[in-house]
Design an enzyme around this catalytic site. Structure first.
Site, short mmCIF file in Angstrom:
data_model
loop_
_atom_site.label_atom_id
_atom_site.label_comp_id
_atom_site.label_asym_id
_atom_site.label_seq_id
_atom_site.Cartn_x
_atom_site.Cartn_y
_atom_site.Cartn_z
N ASN A 103 45.03 49.65 40.20
CA ASN A 103 43.72 49.99 39.66
C ASN A 103 43.86 50.88 38.43
O ASN A 103 44.76 51.70 38.33
CB ASN A 103 42.87 50.69 40.72
CG ASN A 103 42.53 49.75 41.86
OD1 ASN A 103 42.67 48.54 41.72
ND2 ASN A 103 42.08 50.29 42.97
N HIS A 120 49.29 49.51 36.17
CA HIS A 120 48.63 48.79 35.07
C HIS A 120 47.95 49.73 34.09
O HIS A 120 47.08 49.31 33.34
CB HIS A 120 47.64 47.77 35.64
CG HIS A 120 48.30 46.70 36.44
ND1 HIS A 120 47.65 45.90 37.35
CD2 HIS A 120 49.60 46.28 36.48
CE1 HIS A 120 48.51 45.06 37.90
NE2 HIS A 120 49.70 45.28 37.41
N CYS A 143 40.25 55.62 16.98
CA CYS A 143 41.23 56.71 16.95
C CYS A 143 40.64 57.89 16.17
O CYS A 143 40.05 57.70 15.10
CB CYS A 143 42.50 56.21 16.26
SG CYS A 143 43.71 57.51 15.97
N SER A 185 44.87 41.22 46.53
CA SER A 185 45.21 39.84 46.88
C SER A 185 46.73 39.63 46.81
O SER A 185 47.23 38.60 47.26
CB SER A 185 44.50 38.87 45.93
OG SER A 185 44.87 39.16 44.59
P1 NAD Z 1 42.03 41.10 43.39
O1 NAD Z 1 40.63 40.99 42.89
O2 NAD Z 1 42.97 39.99 43.10
O3 NAD Z 1 42.00 41.27 44.99
C1 NAD Z 1 41.17 42.17 45.64
C2 NAD Z 1 41.35 41.97 47.13
O4 NAD Z 1 40.60 43.00 47.76
C3 NAD Z 1 40.82 40.63 47.65
O5 NAD Z 1 41.82 40.00 48.43
C4 NAD Z 1 39.61 41.02 48.52
O6 NAD Z 1 39.50 40.24 49.69
C5 NAD Z 1 39.94 42.45 48.88
N1 NAD Z 1 38.76 43.28 49.11
C6 NAD Z 1 37.53 43.22 48.56
N2 NAD Z 1 36.76 44.22 49.00
C7 NAD Z 1 37.51 44.94 49.86
C8 NAD Z 1 37.28 46.11 50.64
N3 NAD Z 1 36.11 46.75 50.62
N4 NAD Z 1 38.29 46.56 51.41
C9 NAD Z 1 39.50 45.92 51.47
N5 NAD Z 1 39.76 44.82 50.75
C10 NAD Z 1 38.80 44.33 49.94
O7 NAD Z 1 42.59 42.50 42.88
P2 NAD Z 1 44.09 43.04 42.73
O8 NAD Z 1 44.96 42.45 43.77
O9 NAD Z 1 43.97 44.51 42.61
O10 NAD Z 1 44.66 42.47 41.35
C11 NAD Z 1 43.86 42.29 40.26
C12 NAD Z 1 44.12 43.02 38.98
O11 NAD Z 1 42.85 43.55 38.69
C13 NAD Z 1 45.00 44.19 38.89
O12 NAD Z 1 45.83 43.94 37.81
C14 NAD Z 1 44.10 45.41 38.51
O13 NAD Z 1 44.70 46.10 37.45
C15 NAD Z 1 42.85 44.80 38.03
N6 NAD Z 1 41.55 45.39 38.44
C16 NAD Z 1 41.38 46.73 38.60
C17 NAD Z 1 40.16 47.24 39.02
C18 NAD Z 1 40.00 48.74 39.20
O14 NAD Z 1 40.67 49.51 38.50
N7 NAD Z 1 39.18 49.20 40.15
C19 NAD Z 1 39.08 46.40 39.28
C20 NAD Z 1 39.28 45.02 39.10
C21 NAD Z 1 40.52 44.53 38.69
#
Ligand code: NAD
Length: 246
Positions: A103, A120, A143, A185
């Site tokens: 995140n 990331h 900047c 995921s």
């Molecule tokens: P992803 O979207 O691929 O997977 C998220 C997973 O979380 C899913 O499998 C889903 O079923 C599960 N999920 C949803 N709600 C949930 C909850 N309340 N409790 C538990 N599980 C829950 O995200 P990822 O695997 O983190 O990879 C995606 C990429 O997205 C990363 O590179 C990240 O940097 C970026 N990203 C970051 C943010 C953030 O900073 N909050 C938000 C979106 C995406």
């Protein structure tokens, strides 16, 4: 196994672990109002997110690129850590924990978690690709030294992760007794390799996610549900009276 049995099994593993590595993903922050990427309503379903997650858009249309990321930062700025972030921060006070997070929202640190590796990057930091100044986030998305359009300090498509951060995440995965995967995921590499590495080095694997994952079959304990509910319940078993475990 019933959920309560799984919670007890997971807490037993955590209670006896010497070192714990936690890999968290977008699901952890969903209850804070930040959408995930791949779920229904997820960010990947909106065209601009895909487009502006690549440096090509920065080169082609820096003004809209900066405006897009300023808006995402403003949306994230309103988000606050939820009970899941707080439970993970609490885990770090009773066990030796390395938090590896995909995140970019900074919410784990805001909840008080220590030893956080932001694989990331962070949307809360910006940098200038013209003069290399880092800092921010900067008003106007430019900047403050050379006024070039700035970019957030997050890893874009086609870019490599910071090698030092990745190395520390790999070392923590290899050295831990228990690896906890939360709200991810586990499809994005190289983050997705970390639980596999931990398993190869003999760690126990706990998977906590809203939906089933491919990794479930390799896990010692699987918890299906919401991180913001399950993590506090898990911590209640690990540390019922809120004191340090040695
Ligand atoms: P992803 O979207 O691929 O997977 C998220 C997973 O979380 C899913 O499998 C889903 O079923 C599960 N999920 C949803 N709600 C949930 C909850 N309340 N409790 C538990 N599980 C829950 O995200 P990822 O695997 O983190 O990879 C995606 C990429 O997205 C990363 O590179 C990240 O940097 C970026 N990203 C970051 C943010 C953030 O900073 N909050 C938000 C979106 C995406």
């Amino acid at each position: 196994m019933f959920l309560t049995d799984s919670l007890i099994s997971a807490s037993d593993l955590l209670r006896t672990a010497r070192k714990v590595a936690v890999l968290s993903g977008a699901g952890l922050s969903k209850a804070s109002g930040i959408p995930t990427y791949r779920d229904t309503g997820g960010l990947w379903r909106e065209g601009d997110n895909l487009r502006f997650s690549s440096l090509d858009a920065y080169k082609e249309d820096p003004r809209r690129f900066a405006a897009f990321w300023k808006k995402r930062l403003a949306d994230m700025g309103k988000a606050r850590p939820n009970a899941g972030h707080q439970a993970l921060a609490r885990l770090g006070r009773v066990r030796e924990v390395t938090h590896v997070t995909q995140n970019v929202d900074g919410l784990l640190s805001e909840a008080g978690a220590q030893n956080v590796l932001e694989l990331h990057g962070s949307l809360r930091r910006w940098r200038c690709s013209q003069c290399s100044r880092g800092g921010g986030p900067w008003l106007y998305g430019r900047c403050i030294r050379c006024f070039n359009y700035a970019r957030p300090d997050v890893v874009m498509f086609g870019e490599s992760l910071d090698p030092e951060t990745l190395l520390r995440a790999e070392q923590a995965s290899a050295a831990c007794d228990v690896f906890l995967l939360v709200g991810s995921s586990a499809l994005v590499y190289p983050a997705a390799e970390l639980p596999v590495k931990a398993l190869r080095f003999g760690a126990k694997l706990i998977v906590l996610n809203a939906e089933p994952l491919l990794l479930d079959h390799a896990a010692d304990v699987v918890l299906h549900g919401d991180a913001e509910k399950l993590l506090p319940a898990l911590l209640q078993h690990v540390d019922p009276v809120g004191r340090s475990i040695t």
